[in-house]
Design an enzyme around this catalytic site. Structure first.
Site, PDB file in Angstrom:
ATOM      1  CG  LEU A 226     -40.921  41.725  -3.398  1.00 41.50           C
ATOM      2  CD1 LEU A 226     -41.225  41.743  -4.889  1.00 41.50           C
ATOM      3  CD2 LEU A 226     -41.542  42.946  -2.736  1.00 41.50           C
ATOM      4  CG  ASP A 227     -36.807  37.451  -5.874  1.00 44.84           C
ATOM      5  OD1 ASP A 227     -37.222  36.336  -5.529  1.00 44.84           O
ATOM      6  OD2 ASP A 227     -36.728  37.815  -7.062  1.00 44.84           O
ATOM      7  CE1 TYR A 228     -32.458  39.110   3.155  1.00 42.42           C
ATOM      8  CE2 TYR A 228     -30.660  39.327   1.583  1.00 42.42           C
ATOM      9  CZ  TYR A 228     -31.136  39.410   2.876  1.00 42.42           C
ATOM     10  OH  TYR A 228     -30.305  39.783   3.890  1.00 42.42           O
TER      11      TYR A 228
ATOM     12  CB  SER B  75     -37.381  42.502  -5.029  1.00 41.05           C
ATOM     13  OG  SER B  75     -36.679  41.902  -6.104  1.00 41.05           O
TER      14      SER B  75
END
Length: 179
Positions: A41-43, A45
């Protein structure tokens, strides 16, 4: 062992960071030893991240051939037109090829979420809306790229479900074991 974790905004999905200055990581949340993130999960997000100590389970959760649906609540800039929503449902062409069709619906009213720190920039003259988007693949920054491709830049992205596993009441930084 399977853990559901509500990853806060601006936290890496790993336990160490070699950048300077170092960024917040999973190490600061008291997670059990020997677990690792099943997927990413992106930084920038937020939301559901599954962690496990079982490599086979991690593969089952993340390998695209199993098509685990991932559901996101996405705050977008602009008020979506029917054509934009249909384009997302049909699948959009990104620079790495077309996406699979997505399930998309407008969330009205907006979901009740925790405050984000820092807050999303508010622009009085630019409307925003919340979408629920479910995809069955997991390319790098895929949801953000999909909404941008139809003219609806993402302002905030929260993953609320992976397959049958849901965020269900976990506050940012909290986790629970899943039986």
């Amino acid at each position: 062992m399977l853990i559901a974790f509500n990853k806060p905004f601006n936290v890496l999905c790993q336990f160490t960071d070699r950048s300077t200055p170092p960024r917040a990581t999973l190490a600061g949340f008291g997670l059990p030893a020997d677990v690792y993130a099943a997927g990413r999960l992106d930084y920038d997000s937020e939301g559901l991240l599954l962690l496990t100590d079982d490599g086979r389970l991690a593969n089952r959760l993340t390998d695209p051939k199993y098509k685990q649906p991932k559901t996101y609540w996405v705050m977008v800039e602009g008020m979506p037109a029917a054509e934009q929503l249909q384009a997302l449902r049909d699948g959009v062409v990104l620079n790495d090829g077309p996406t699979r069709p997505a399930q998309v619906r407008l969330l009205d009213p907006a979901p009740q979420l925790w405050p984000r720190n820092p807050p999303v920039r508010y622009r009085k003259n630019v409307p925003d809306a919340w979408l629920e988007i479910t995809i069955s693949e997991g390319r790098n920054r895929q949801v953000r790229r999909m909404t941008a491709a139809v003219g609806l830049p993402t302002l905030r992205l929260v993953r609320v479900a992976i397959g049958a596993h849901r965020l269900d009441g976990l506050a940012p930084g909290q986790w629970r074991r899943i039986d």
